[in-house]
Scaffold this active site. Structure first.
Site, PDB file in Angstrom:
ATOM      1  N   ASP A 254      38.036  43.387  52.178  1.00  0.00           N
ATOM      2  CA  ASP A 254      38.235  43.680  50.761  1.00  0.00           C
ATOM      3  C   ASP A 254      39.603  43.113  50.375  1.00  0.00           C
ATOM      4  OD1 ASP A 254      37.960  44.494  48.191  1.00  0.00           O
ATOM      5  OD2 ASP A 254      37.470  46.576  48.634  1.00  0.00           O
TER       6      ASP A 254
HETATM    7  C1  BGC Z   1      37.276  45.960  45.268  1.00  0.00           C
HETATM    8  C2  BGC Z   1      36.012  45.218  45.627  1.00  0.00           C
HETATM    9  C3  BGC Z   1      35.947  43.909  44.888  1.00  0.00           C
HETATM   10  C4  BGC Z   1      37.201  43.112  45.226  1.00  0.00           C
HETATM   11  C5  BGC Z   1      37.229  41.727  44.596  1.00  0.00           C
HETATM   12  C6  BGC Z   1      38.511  45.090  45.384  1.00  0.00           C
HETATM   13  O1  BGC Z   1      39.633  45.729  44.863  1.00  0.00           O
HETATM   14  O2  BGC Z   1      37.390  47.105  46.088  1.00  0.00           O
HETATM   15  O3  BGC Z   1      34.889  46.012  45.326  1.00  0.00           O
HETATM   16  O4  BGC Z   1      34.777  43.220  45.212  1.00  0.00           O
HETATM   17  O5  BGC Z   1      38.329  43.841  44.771  1.00  0.00           O
HETATM   18  O6  BGC Z   1      37.398  41.762  43.245  1.00  0.00           O
END
Ligand code: BGC
Length: 680
Positions: A254
């Site tokens: 993530d």
């Molecule tokens: C979130 C994810 C997301 C990623 C990219 C993160 O902060 O937890 O769900 O896909 O950002 O935007």
């Protein structure tokens, strides 16, 4: 792909395992991005080695980034573009939690395939969806992105969503592996602590659905599992994801979650994080660059790492090949894109996702003189969190649609003019949470409906005019104090582009609501976490015995349980039958139930079949949803709904984490009926 891999330098390989935002390739690196660049710690040479891009505005930007990159890169391997199309790109579908209310996987699949067309037209090859995290705590802001509290629903909707994306060729990344939805106290980014048997029995199911449908990537979670951050958790990534779930695709972190392992105090520095990441099985690191900066040196000390790097790069190259990037790395403008179909699907999905919780007077007669009150009467921003290119200016406010049905004499009151309201016959109050009240980093400690609304509703109720509450929310709220003061309640978890039309159509009976809750509404905040499929207690609740599972100040009962939702039709369930009461696994029975529409209104009904394992070697839930079917019934029509029992409906994980079925009796529940099964 092996040939390409062979010709890459170690730096080029590590670049393939690094994802950064698009600005870095086309911005003025020396000026504007200095701050961010410093944080990413990449120089221009390294930026043009990276392999994937997080987020892109449109196909023009995608083409520009790709062209700039390919001109500068030696190996000419195209970049792959990924982004968060969660419930629509331009045309916004209901949020995932809202979609789950529909109990209609076919429609959910259609919604995902429309979203896929739009996402791809913007230049994306991958969406970071579905979010298959099982949730039990409505304080967590991200419940809105989930399919709710039930593992089977999570499986079915994750599966349908991925199939929808695939039908148009959009690749998908299921997230957040694993059990991110169990953030303690509903606080985002907090500790998660659960046993392996809990993980296997309930929390894996959603990810499994997505993987079985062919999800191409898995994103790791921010949280720890067994005290090790998911992003560097070998057990999770190797044993569970690759081993048990047989996932063959790409594992991505993530946002910055690899380097956040330093804050978890489980890695010493960037290079330690890089080694632990690649060793645990993490392929791509998102929004950080420790692989690219550290691993080349590390391979000199530990050549074993090279093998892991090669395997990861090969998976990334295959992903790019699957996305068609080697054939054509650019995105032409898609002139054929017709959003009218997407809007129609968005409407259909929203119309099945709105939930009727209380009903004394709906649907409204068009002649009723109405007061239209509340924030959402004239609000266009109704799309919900993560609505990407969805433009609130393209949506219509509720008043427009109410006006369409009730042409004269309806009043919109911004300032609650009691004297004027008194002259009307019905109050529609459209209030609730905004899109900014839920979503990532939007956890709440207090999920009570605000005191302001409670006071207002109590004041309005004194007028003795029927009140319809239309509740807009990203999560289940505690509405216990206001339920007795309103006559009708329609709730939805943000319905997307067609919200206002669906709300108006439902109030006036053009749409007959058929949504059911995928997540329990607590009666009191102190009951959270609350979910229907809890284990049997050794001291189950008994009214007269204080030493049983209960509170001394509030009841155990939720306000509205999972699966609750009314219709304007009146459905009656009868004749629950089982083809054979005694069965073996080779001869499992079919369960039949008759559902009759006893009203003159055509309606849709989701028929839910729950099972309770009466006795087992481990404690089992009081009941679990095992199958469901949605049917349409004409006025006064009856249908027999059949469920063929499957082995998995009776199986569970034992203490050795083996999926087993034990002989004995099971109780099968449909609505207010039940029957017994004896498995020999
Ligand atoms: C979130 C994810 C997301 C990623 C990219 C993160 O902060 O937890 O769900 O896909 O950002 O935007």
């Amino acid at each position: 792909m092996e040939d390409i891999l062979k010709n890459l330098t170690i730096e080029e390989k590590l670049g393939q395992l690094t994802m950064i935002p698009p600005f870095f390739y086309i911005g003025d690196l020396k000026k504007e991005v200095f701050g961010a660049l410093t944080e990413l710690k990449l120089d221009e040479k390294k930026i043009f080695l990276t392999g994937s891009v997080l987020g892109i505005q449109n196909h023009e930007e995608m083409n520009l980034v790709q062209k700039t990159y390919l001109e500068k890169s030696r190996h000419k391997i195209p970049l792959i573009f990924m982004g968060d199309v969660i419930h629509g790109a331009v045309t916004i579908m209901p949020t995932p939690l809202a979609q789950a209310c529909s109990f209609n996987p076919e429609l959910v699949k259609k919604g995902a395939s429309e979203s896929a067309k739009e996402a791809m037209s913007k230049g994306l090859q991958v969406t970071f969806s579905p979010m298959s995290d099982l949730v039990r705590d409505p304080r967590w802001g991200r419940v809105n992105e989930s399919f709710g509290e039930d593992p089977y629903l999570n499986y079915v909707f994750s599966y349908a969503t991925v199939k929808g994306y695939k039908s148009e060729g959009l690749l998908s990344c299921v997230k957040h592996f694993a059990a991110y939805g169990l953030s303690e106290a509903g606080k985002d980014y907090n500790t998660v602590d659960l046993s392996r048997i809990n993980l296997f029995s309930y929390f894996l199911s959603g990810y499994e659905g997505a993987i079985n449908a062919g999800a191409d990537l898995v994103m790791t979670a921010f949280n720890t599992f067994e005290y090790v951050p998911a992003t560097i958790n070998k057990y999770l990534l190797k044993d569970v994801l690759r081993g048990k779930l047989k996932f063959k695709g790409v594992i991505i972190s993530d946002y910055d979650s690899l380097l956040q392992t330093i804050n978890h105090r489980t890695t010493l520095n960037d290079c330690d994080a890089a080694i632990k990441g690649i060793t645990a099985g993490l392929d791509i690191e998102m929004a950080s660059s420790s692989y690219l900066r550290c691993l080349s040196e590390e391979t000199k000390k530990n050549p074993e790492l090279l093998k892991l790097i090669d395997e990861a790069v090969l998976r990334v190259l295959k992903l790019k090949e699957k996305a068609g990037l080697f054939k054509d790395p650019y995105k032409k403008k898609d002139l054929s894109l017709d959003t009218s179909k997407a809007l129609k699907v968005s409407y259909d999905l929203a119309s099945e996702s709105i939930v009727l919780l209380k009903n004394e007077n709906l649907p409204l007669n068009k002649k009723t003189k109405v007061s239209l009150l509340g924030k959402y009467v004239s609000e266009k921003d109704v799309l919900g969190p993560w609505s990407w290119h969805g433009d609130p200016n393209n949506t219509d406010e509720l008043s427009k649609y109410i006006n369409a049905y009730y042409k004269s004499d309806f009043e919109i009151f911004e300032h609650y003019d009691i004297e004027k309201i008194k002259k009307t016959e019905h109050i529609i109050l459209a209030i609730g949470e905004t899109r900014h009240d839920s979503g990532e980093a939007h956890s709440k400690a207090d999920i009570n409906i605000s005191l302001h609304y409670e006071t207002l509703i109590k004041k309005l109720s004194k007028l003795n005019i029927p009140i319809t509450l239309v509740l807009y929310t990203g999560r289940p709220l505690v509405i216990t104090n206001i339920v007795p003061f309103v006559n009708n309640i329609l709730v939805h978890f943000h319905l997307g582009s067609m919200t206002s039309k669906v709300v108006a159509d439902t109030i006036y009976g053009i749409n007959n609501p058929s949504g059911k809750l995928p997540m329990t509404f607590p009666r009191h905040i102190g009951q959270v976490p609350i979910y229907y499929n809890h284990l049997s207690s050794g001291r189950p609740y008994q009214e007269t015995d204080p030493y049983t599972m209960k509170y001394i100040d509030i009841s155990n009962e939720p306000m509205y349980e999972f699966g609750y939702g009314l219709s304007y039709s009146k459905f009656k369930y009868s004749n629950l039958e089982i083809t054979n009461k005694k069965a073996t696994l080779n001869n499992l029975p079919t369960i039949k139930v008759t559902v009759t529409n006893e009203s003159n209104i055509k309606g849709k009904e989701s028929v839910l079949m729950y099972i309770k394992d009466d006795f087992a070697s481990i404690a089992r839930p009081v009941k679990e949803l095992k199958q469901f079917k949605k049917i349409i019934l004409k006025p006064y029509e009856s249908k027999v709904v059949e469920f063929k029992l499957r082995k998995e409906d009776l199986s569970f994980y034992n203490q050795d984490l083996k999926k087993i079925v034990e002989k004995g009796t099971f109780t099968i529940y449909i609505e207010n009926l039940y029957t017994e099964l004896e498995l020999e």
